[in-house]
Design a protein around this motif. Structure first.
Motif, mmCIF file in Angstrom:
data_model
loop_
_atom_site.group_PDB
_atom_site.id
_atom_site.type_symbol
_atom_site.label_atom_id
_atom_site.label_comp_id
_atom_site.label_asym_id
_atom_site.label_seq_id
_atom_site.Cartn_x
_atom_site.Cartn_y
_atom_site.Cartn_z
ATOM 1 N N LEU A 418 0.851 -1.194 0.000
ATOM 2 C CA LEU A 418 0.000 0.000 0.000
ATOM 3 C C LEU A 418 0.879 1.233 0.000
ATOM 4 N N ASP A 419 0.568 2.177 -0.862
ATOM 5 C CA ASP A 419 1.329 3.421 -0.954
ATOM 6 C C ASP A 419 0.990 4.317 0.234
ATOM 7 N N ILE A 420 2.023 4.719 0.978
ATOM 8 C CA ILE A 420 1.824 5.579 2.142
ATOM 9 C C ILE A 420 2.523 6.925 1.966
ATOM 10 N N ASN A 421 3.245 7.090 0.845
ATOM 11 C CA ASN A 421 4.004 8.316 0.624
ATOM 12 C C ASN A 421 3.233 9.312 -0.236
ATOM 13 N N GLN A 422 3.953 10.292 -0.779
ATOM 14 C CA GLN A 422 3.289 11.432 -1.399
ATOM 15 C C GLN A 422 2.529 11.102 -2.673
ATOM 16 N N GLU A 423 2.810 9.952 -3.289
ATOM 17 C CA GLU A 423 2.119 9.621 -4.534
ATOM 18 C C GLU A 423 0.742 8.999 -4.301
ATOM 19 N N ARG A 424 0.360 8.786 -3.075
ATOM 20 C CA ARG A 424 -0.869 8.050 -2.786
ATOM 21 C C ARG A 424 -2.105 8.780 -3.296
ATOM 22 N N GLN A 425 -3.153 8.029 -3.485
ATOM 23 C CA GLN A 425 -4.399 8.552 -4.045
ATOM 24 C C GLN A 425 -5.468 8.786 -2.987
ATOM 25 N N HIS A 426 -5.228 8.333 -1.755
ATOM 26 C CA HIS A 426 -6.249 8.442 -0.714
ATOM 27 C C HIS A 426 -5.708 9.263 0.464
ATOM 28 N N PRO A 427 -6.527 10.133 1.055
ATOM 29 C CA PRO A 427 -6.100 10.908 2.235
ATOM 30 C C PRO A 427 -6.225 10.077 3.510
ATOM 31 N N TYR A 428 -5.226 10.159 4.387
ATOM 32 C CA TYR A 428 -5.220 9.332 5.595
ATOM 33 C C TYR A 428 -5.191 10.150 6.886
ATOM 34 N N ALA A 429 -5.351 11.445 6.830
ATOM 35 C CA ALA A 429 -5.262 12.273 8.034
ATOM 36 C C ALA A 429 -6.606 12.382 8.734
ATOM 37 N N GLY A 430 -6.562 12.668 10.027
ATOM 38 C CA GLY A 430 -7.780 12.877 10.795
ATOM 39 C C GLY A 430 -8.532 11.589 11.089
ATOM 40 N N TYR A 431 -9.706 11.720 11.685
ATOM 41 C CA TYR A 431 -10.510 10.560 12.067
ATOM 42 C C TYR A 431 -10.993 9.807 10.831
ATOM 43 N N ASP A 432 -11.536 10.524 9.865
ATOM 44 C CA ASP A 432 -12.013 9.874 8.647
ATOM 45 C C ASP A 432 -10.855 9.275 7.850
ATOM 46 N N GLY A 433 -9.712 9.951 7.881
ATOM 47 C CA GLY A 433 -8.547 9.432 7.173
ATOM 48 C C GLY A 433 -8.042 8.129 7.764
ATOM 49 N N MET A 434 -8.123 7.991 9.081
ATOM 50 C CA MET A 434 -7.709 6.745 9.727
ATOM 51 C C MET A 434 -8.609 5.594 9.297
ATOM 52 N N VAL A 435 -9.898 5.845 9.205
ATOM 53 C CA VAL A 435 -10.829 4.810 8.754
ATOM 54 C C VAL A 435 -10.499 4.414 7.311
ATOM 55 N N GLU A 436 -10.164 5.390 6.492
ATOM 56 C CA GLU A 436 -9.823 5.106 5.100
ATOM 57 C C GLU A 436 -8.528 4.297 5.000
ATOM 58 N N LEU A 437 -7.532 4.634 5.826
ATOM 59 C CA LEU A 437 -6.279 3.875 5.833
ATOM 60 C C LEU A 437 -6.520 2.413 6.192
ATOM 61 N N VAL A 438 -7.295 2.174 7.218
ATOM 62 C CA VAL A 438 -7.594 0.804 7.627
ATOM 63 C C VAL A 438 -8.375 0.082 6.536
#
Length: 496
Positions: A418-438
């Motif tokens: 899973l891409d976690i660096n600057q090229e990623r397509q999904h936002p992972y910050a904040g409460y909603d971002g954590m849900v998206e990361l998982v």
């Protein structure tokens, strides 16, 4: 060049650092960061680093004074996003040629380019970046920018970070110095308030800061300047009137935060918007700093109420993923703030961290990792591709989170990535971002493609019923070679 050397030395002079204040005068000038060797540009040069920090200022014209290839190699190398202006997406360069260099036309061509940009686009400011070529031939960028600013009546900011002076990280810091010297404090806002803050080192990758800003808006906290993510020139020029600041990526802009605290008494803390607990703690610390600077203490109660509400919603959404991900092993091959913030975020839902890279992490980052993981056995400075492949192919991790450079190592090892660096397509910050990361981790790990690619290839197996024909020595040798090449051993063919 002497001016450039002075600027580089000043980057490492961090008078607001407690550790630095305890040193003698000579050691104090070296600052708290690891010294950088000019020319050591592995992983990106200083020009690349400066462009990364400043290009997300969306309404500014970014002019590269160099041959065309310098801009082509660095343009749009981050997934930052803008909610308005698009000028930053336009590439400007003086396109210096060999003839320009020989005839000494560099400065004249730069002045002409500034005039053309001003007339065609009328930006609030123009940032000018010299590179190795124009710095080596001695073009006086400072003088040209000063003359152009007087002539055309708009700020023209020189960003002295040619690639040969050092690494990308040094370029990050030199960009911060350019903002301090030429931009921040040049405009006085008429609406300064007790709830104004700066967010430093936030790049708004994939628009992820837009998941955090609504939380601050609900608390009545205004982001005076987000540097550099989705920034505007005027906001950065007024950033000296903020009451507090949050540092997101200290590796890049810690010098900016410390010097703003020294000059304008803007206290800051380093935090993270990755993960539920860290997001909540960041909101608390922002409110506490504002109260110390004179804000109404009632904001503390409103902050706790907001945190309780948002955490309840997020944990309810994450409950569905816990049984599927609890106990899964993650290898994190990144650095900087993500080396500890993402670690903490994943451990909150029961994921095991088998390793995290600290190559680009500060001393403080490493200490946070030790506190989170309770030891430093899972930290590695860097891991060679061969070692990464061995770890993944031996199934010591269920998924690797990293940047695009190492994705093919995981794919070759038939391991989810899973891409976690600057090229990623999904936002992972904040409460909603954590849900998206998982959610993305769950999708990657449980994707049925991995079961399929791990099955034996058709040429690695034979039919269950087949009369074995005698083979010659040559046929046997050829078969053995094919089996070894395919990663099998002779006589190990099974049923399809």
């Amino acid at each position: 060049m002497s001016l450039l050397r002075a600027n580089i030395q000043d980057v490492f002079n961090e008078p607001a650092c407690e550790t630095n204040r305890g040193k003698n005068a000579t050691a104090r000038k070296k600052g708290c960061s690891k010294p950088l060797t000019p020319g050591a540009a592995a992983g990106g040069c200083a020009f690349d680093g400066a462009k990364i920090v400043l290009q997300p200022i969306t309404d500014v014209a970014h002019l590269i004074h160099a041959p065309l290839a310098c801009e082509g190699n660095s343009w749009d190398n981050r997934g930052a996003a803008s909610s308005g202006p698009t000028l930053w997406r336009t590439s400007f360069t003086t396109d210096l040629t060999e003839l320009d260099v020989v005839m000494g036309q560099g400065e004249r061509k730069l002045f002409k380019a500034i005039r053309e940009i001003k007339e065609a686009y009328r930006p609030p400011a123009i940032f000018v970046y010299p590179t190795c070529v124009t710095a080596l031939i001695g073009d006086d960028i400072e003088a040209v920018c000063k003359r152009a600013a007087e002539k055309f009546g708009l700020p023209v900011v020189p960003v002295n970070a040619p690639g040969f002076v050092g690494s990308k990280n040094l370029g990050n810091k030199l960009a911060g110095e350019a903002l301090l010297e030429h931009v921040i404090g040049t405009v006085e806002p008429d609406d300064a308030g007790a709830y104004d803050i700066n967010i430093l080192g936030e790049f708004n990758l994939s628009g992820e800061f837009w998941l955090v800003k609504p939380l601050l808006d609900r608390l009545g906290i205004r982001v005076r300047a987000c540097i550099p993510g989705d920034a505007r020139y005027f906001d950065i020029a007024c950033a000296h009137r903020a009451r507090a600041a949050m540092m997101v990526c200290s590796t890049a802009l810690i010098n900016l935060a410390r010097k703003m605290e020294q000059r304008w008494d803007i206290p800051f803390f380093e935090g993270s918007f990755y993960g539920i607990t860290d997001t909540s703690e960041a909101l608390r610390q922002i409110s506490q700093l504002l109260v110390k600077k004179g804000a109404d203490p009632e904001i503390l109660g409103r902050t706790e109420a907001l945190i309780a509400e948002e955490e309840a919603i997020a944990w309810k959404k994450l409950a569905a993923y816990r049984p599927r991900l609890e106990g899964k092993r993650v290898l994190l091959n990144t650095g900087g703030v993500k080396s500890w913030s993402v670690v903490h975020a994943l451990m909150e839902i029961g994921i095991e961290i088998v390793g995290t890279s600290v190559k680009k992490s500060t001393v403080e980052d490493k200490e946070r990792i030790k506190q989170i993981l309770k030891d430093d056995n899972h930290m590695f400075e860097q891991m060679a591709p061969r070692e990464l492949y061995a770890m993944l192919s031996e199934h010591k991790a269920d998924i690797m989170l990293s940047g695009g450079r190492t994705q093919f190592i995981a794919l070759k090892a038939k391991t989810p990535w899973l891409d976690i660096n600057q090229e990623r397509q999904h936002p992972y910050a904040g409460y909603d971002g954590m849900v998206e990361l998982v959610r993305q981790i769950d999708l990657a790990i449980h994707n049925p493609i991995w079961r399929q690619v791990r099955e034996p290839a058709p040429w690695d197996c034979q039919p269950a019923v087949r009369e074995e024909l005698p083979r010659t020595k040559s046929e046997t040798a050829t078969l053995r070679a094919v089996q070894e090449f395919a990663g099998t051993t002779a006589g190990n063919f099974g049923e399809c």
